[in-house]
Enzyme design. Structure first.
Site, PDB file in Angstrom:
ATOM      1  N   SER A   1      -3.658   2.998 -18.550  1.00  0.00           N
ATOM      2  CA  SER A   1      -4.983   3.311 -18.010  1.00  0.00           C
ATOM      3  C   SER A   1      -5.481   4.699 -18.375  1.00  0.00           C
ATOM      4  O   SER A   1      -6.632   5.023 -18.111  1.00  0.00           O
ATOM      5  CB  SER A   1      -4.966   3.163 -16.480  1.00  0.00           C
ATOM      6  OG  SER A   1      -4.066   4.083 -15.908  1.00  0.00           O
TER       7      SER A   1
ATOM      8  N   GLY B   1       0.814  -1.203   0.000  1.00  0.00           N
ATOM      9  CA  GLY B   1       0.000   0.000   0.000  1.00  0.00           C
ATOM     10  C   GLY B   1       0.849   1.254   0.000  1.00  0.00           C
ATOM     11  O   GLY B   1       2.070   1.192   0.151  1.00  0.00           O
TER      12      GLY B   1
ATOM     13  N   GLY C   1       0.007   2.525   7.492  1.00  0.00           N
ATOM     14  CA  GLY C   1       0.075   1.727   8.712  1.00  0.00           C
ATOM     15  C   GLY C   1       0.546   0.307   8.532  1.00  0.00           C
ATOM     16  O   GLY C   1       0.210  -0.564   9.340  1.00  0.00           O
ATOM     17  N   LYS C   2       1.371   0.049   7.503  1.00  0.00           N
ATOM     18  CA  LYS C   2       1.811  -1.332   7.246  1.00  0.00           C
ATOM     19  C   LYS C   2       2.738  -1.839   8.351  1.00  0.00           C
ATOM     20  O   LYS C   2       2.541  -2.926   8.880  1.00  0.00           O
ATOM     21  CB  LYS C   2       2.517  -1.396   5.886  1.00  0.00           C
ATOM     22  CG  LYS C   2       1.644  -0.985   4.711  1.00  0.00           C
ATOM     23  CD  LYS C   2       2.360  -1.129   3.403  1.00  0.00           C
ATOM     24  CE  LYS C   2       3.525  -0.146   3.254  1.00  0.00           C
ATOM     25  NZ  LYS C   2       3.093   1.253   3.288  1.00  0.00           N
ATOM     26  N   THR C   3       3.751  -1.054   8.685  1.00  0.00           N
ATOM     27  CA  THR C   3       4.725  -1.494   9.689  1.00  0.00           C
ATOM     28  C   THR C   3       4.098  -1.549  11.081  1.00  0.00           C
ATOM     29  O   THR C   3       4.289  -2.526  11.821  1.00  0.00           O
ATOM     30  CB  THR C   3       5.943  -0.553   9.698  1.00  0.00           C
ATOM     31  OG1 THR C   3       6.482  -0.463   8.375  1.00  0.00           O
ATOM     32  CG2 THR C   3       7.015  -1.060  10.636  1.00  0.00           C
TER      33      THR C   3
ATOM     34  N   LYS D   1      -7.796   4.761  -6.976  1.00  0.00           N
ATOM     35  CA  LYS D   1      -8.246   5.786  -7.923  1.00  0.00           C
ATOM     36  C   LYS D   1      -9.585   6.376  -7.500  1.00  0.00           C
ATOM     37  O   LYS D   1      -9.800   7.589  -7.610  1.00  0.00           O
ATOM     38  CB  LYS D   1      -8.338   5.177  -9.324  1.00  0.00           C
ATOM     39  CG  LYS D   1      -6.982   4.803  -9.924  1.00  0.00           C
ATOM     40  CD  LYS D   1      -7.133   4.109 -11.263  1.00  0.00           C
ATOM     41  CE  LYS D   1      -5.782   3.758 -11.865  1.00  0.00           C
ATOM     42  NZ  LYS D   1      -5.889   3.061 -13.158  1.00  0.00           N
TER      43      LYS D   1
ATOM     44  N   GLY E   1       2.458   5.543   4.700  1.00  0.00           N
ATOM     45  CA  GLY E   1       1.632   6.164   5.724  1.00  0.00           C
ATOM     46  C   GLY E   1       0.313   5.488   5.970  1.00  0.00           C
ATOM     47  O   GLY E   1      -0.537   6.046   6.668  1.00  0.00           O
TER      48      GLY E   1
END
Length: 792
Positions: free
Chosen positions: A687, A364, A369-371, A730, A367
């Site tokens: 796209s 993702g 919040g993965k970690t 998107k 910022g």
């Protein structure tokens, strides 16, 4: 020994009896200087010189000794010493040894011949003696210093001290001392050429003083070294005696005690069979080594690593599913898909105790919040948490470690992390896996193939340990901003969970629940002192940040908290309410404005939707025309795929010119220029095809595009609209920009399940399969663009 001729006394040569030769045979020497009255040995091996010696011995035994210069090599000094051959001994046919005694200083006034050997005319030089108190003081000090040199230097005969005391002539005294000192040839020659006896004494005095200082320093160093050696030897003997005493008493020495302690630890550790065998083998090697050996340290460090690793130690999982759900909800808002996966793992773990740890990959924008989510997972499971960053890692040894043959070798980061965790089942976060590099030192991504494969990592082998370690119980979580740079083989081993950006509503809730309380604590403020109104938070989100994650939002909140802390510390206020109208006071003028309506008010501009590693973005496609010959100009730092999409769109428009009510002859007389603003940022991908087609139709029909509509989708020459990725990101970007109608490919309709319901309620979605279907929607009136769609 040739003793046919009677030795001529030095006194006879010094008188005026007429025995002084007109021409002198010259003996050049390289590494010595002869002083008057001094006796030195010489070795002669040159045939000419042997002839010279034979002729001298048949006459008065007189020669002159000149020292040769080092530069230019072979040239003679001007001043030498006349000498008398005292003794001669033949060693070989062409080699003789001489004992010569210096007679007087002589100056070379000219070489008279060189064959069969060198001869020269000489001028006798006499000492200039000045007897005064200063000269007497110099003689006295020189004798004392010379005695000190004799005491400090064992190589100089001590008898020279007695000789020095008995020499009355100051010139002879200085010559004798100079010939005894360890000084250079140039310094000896300088003494020889000094005729003023007082000046000669001063020069010799300086040389003796220097020699004394050198000898004293040498003795000091020798004493120190000898003391250290004596101390070391004494300690060695004492240790050996201590060993012998302990042996007699039946006690063990320190090394044996240490080996026994290590053996007890190995047995107590209950290592796996393979590891235990290797540890015992290394222990046997250690027992045969001396502690001072370099290999001893290597083997001891290896055993320490073996003993410190948690081969059997683990933490008990918290299998309370409701409690784990509560912890996840406390730490993170939304992220339902990730939370669901963790709860599912716990449920299966509860039913199957020997379940292998999953390999998850959180993907993702920054910022989101993965970690921190990995840390929450560890807290929910009740496990230890370890994290390593892989960003910029280029060395395979960072993962697998170095072999023990290298100096300073260590295990890789995986084993180091397991050791620090102290358990064999931690939650292990591998951060930024998409930013691993590769160079001549190997490919770390390839080394991770074994680590992140549940079928292989139960026998993971680190190069340093060289024994298998079971990683199957570890829960590995990797994080990435995008998956394009992750090797397919590595990606195939991981279960990918996408963390898309947050909506404005979600950001507001996260700010109230998490960000603001955290920043108040960070800045020493209390929740009773500061209150953020909901409208103020929405103003910060919409006008000061435009991102998928939350980092910039937290920075802006921190800026406001710092400003309030300044006022509170200055005593200006005790409580403060952050309203929407005071936000500019802390953050300055707004950074972002709604610009979609202004940008699309003219014909030839369409709003596209793009996806980047930082989240979704809106993209303006601008087209214009000018007189020319049918060229297509493309600018905005576009990639090859995006350029091809523009060419495809133009070809389709030209093929459908009649049905689109466009003058077919227009293309032959005009050029078309397509530009995508933010020209410094690279852009690529298929796209934007639908948006480019819409911008061209708007330009050529002179109809502005609906300012409330945005679109995405790949196009074909046959007019088909193909699906694209990043739909959720998107759509969130379109929502943030105030878009109301979103045109998507029909085959992306399945992605609507990921869109939050509160976002869907405010948007109208159009799913199309053909490019012609875009025109009535993109050019619809204002009222038409607000109609409710079939997907709410």
């Amino acid at each position: 020994m040739d003793e046919k001729k009677e030795e001529i006394k030095v006194e006879e040569i010094h008188d005026e009896s007429g025995k002084w030769p007109e021409e002198w045979p010259v003996i050049p020497v390289d590494d010595t200087v002869l002083f008057p009255q001094m006796v030195i040995p010489l070795t002669i091996s040159d045939k000419k010189m042997v002839k010279l010696v034979d002729d001298a011995l048949s006459g008065e035994r007189l020669v002159v000794i000149f020292t040769t210069k080092s530069e230019p090599k072979g040239e003679l000094y001007d001043v030498g010493t006349s000498a008398q051959i005292l003794r001669m001994m033949k060693v070989q046919e062409d080699q003789v040894r001489l004992l010569v005694q210096g007679v007087a200083r002589m100056r070379n006034t000219g070489i008279t011949s060189t064959e069969p050997y060198m001869k020269a005319r000489l001028e006798r030089l006499y000492d200039k003696v000045a007897k005064d108190k200063e000269a007497e003081a110099l003689i006295y000090n020189l004798r004392n210093l010379f005695q000190k040199v004799l005491e400090l230097s064992p190589n100089i005969p001590s008898e020279l001290g007695t000789i020095a005391l008995n020499i009355e002539d100051p010139g002879t005294l200085s010559d004798m001392i100079a010939s005894s000192l360890n000084i250079s040839i140039s310094e000896r020659q300088d003494i020889l050429e000094t005729l003023d006896v007082k000046a000669r004494l001063e020069k010799v005095m300086r040389l003796v003083t220097r020699q004394t200082e050198i000898l004293e320093l040498g003795r000091k160093i020798h004493t120190q070294v000898k003391g250290e050696i004596d101390k070391t030897q004494r300690e060695y003997y004492l240790r050996e005696q201590l060993k012998a005493i302990k042996k007699e008493l039946g006690e063990k020495d320190e090394l044996s005690v240490e080996i026994d302690e290590l053996r007890a630890k190995v047995e107590e550790k209950k290592l796996p069979e393979v590891v235990n065998k290797e540890a015992m083998r290394e222990l046997g090697r250690l027992a045969r080594m001396h502690p001072s050996s370099a290999e001893y340290t290597v083997a001891r460090t290896y055993l320490d690593w073996i003993l410190d690793l948690p081969w059997n130690e683990r933490t008990e999982d918290n299998l309370d599913i409701a409690g784990a759900q509560k912890i996840l909800d406390e730490d993170h808002y939304d992220l339902e898909k990730v939370k669901k996966r963790i709860i599912e793992y716990l449920a299966v773990r509860k039913l199957k105790t020997d379940m292998k740890g999953p390999i998850l990959c959180f993907v993702g924008p920054p910022g989101t919040g993965k970690t921190s989510l990995g840390r929450s997972v560890a807290r929910a499971l009740g496990r230890k948490f370890m994290r390593i960053s892989l960003g910029g890692v280029r060395d395979e040894a960072e993962i697998r470690g170095h072999r023990r043959t290298y100096i300073g070798a260590l295990p890789g980061r995986i084993i180091q992390g397991i050791r620090r965790a102290g358990s064999n089942n931690p939650v292990f976060v591998l951060d930024e896996i998409d930013k691993i590099g590769a160079d001549f030192r190997g490919d770390p991504a390839s080394a991770l193939l074994e680590v992140l494969d549940p079928e292989q990592n139960n026998t993971f082998s680190d190069h340093y340990l060289d024994v298998p370690f079971d990683l199957s119980k570890v829960m590995f979580i990797t994080t990435a901003n995008l998956l394009d740079t992750v090797p397919p083989a590595l990606l195939d081993r991981m279960e990918v969970l996408e963390l898309s950006g947050y909506t404005d509503e979600e950001k507001g809730r996260i700010a109230q629940k998490y960000l603001i309380p955290r920043q108040l604590i960070e800045h020493g403020l209390k929740s009773k002192q500061v209150r953020f109104e909901k409208k103020a938070i929405q103003k910060i989100i919409s006008e000061y940040t435009r991102e998928a994650g939350l980092r910039n939002l937290e920075r802006e909140v921190a800026t406001i908290c710092r400003g309030i802390a300044k006022k509170v510390a200055a005593g200006e206020m005790e409580k403060f309410v952050v309203r929407a109208d005071v936000v500019p006071e802390f953050l300055g003028p707004p950074q972002f404005y709604p610009e979609v309506a202004d940008r699309t008010a003219v014909a030839g501009v369409a709003t596209g939707l793009a996806w980047t590693q930082a989240g979704g973005e809106i993209l303006f496609i601008e087209a214009t025309k000018m007189k020319g010959n049918g060229r297509l100009l493309l600018t905005g730092k576009l990639g090859e795929v995006m350029k091809e999409s523009a060419e495809t769109a133009l070809s389709f428009v030209r093929s459908k010119a009649k049905s689109l009510e466009i003058d077919e002859g227009f293309f032959e007389k005009n050029d078309i220029h397509i530009h995508v603003p933010a020209g410094a940022i690279p852009k690529d991908g298929p796209s934007a095809g639908v948006a480019i087609f819409t911008a061209l139709v708007s330009l050529l029909t002179n109809k502005p595009v609906n300012s409330q509509a945005a679109m995405t989708g790949e196009i074909t020459l046959r007019g088909r609209i193909l699906p694209v990725g990043g739909i959720k990101a998107k759509v969130l970007a379109a929502s943030r920009a105030g878009i109301k109608t979103i045109i998507l490919p029909k085959r992306n309709e399945k992605d609507m399940e990921e869109i939050p319901d509160d976002i869907k309620k405010g948007l109208e979605f159009k799913f199309l399969t053909k490019m012609e279907e875009v025109i009535p929607i993109a050019f619809a009136g204002k009222g038409s663009s607000r109609r409710k769609g079939r997907h709410a």
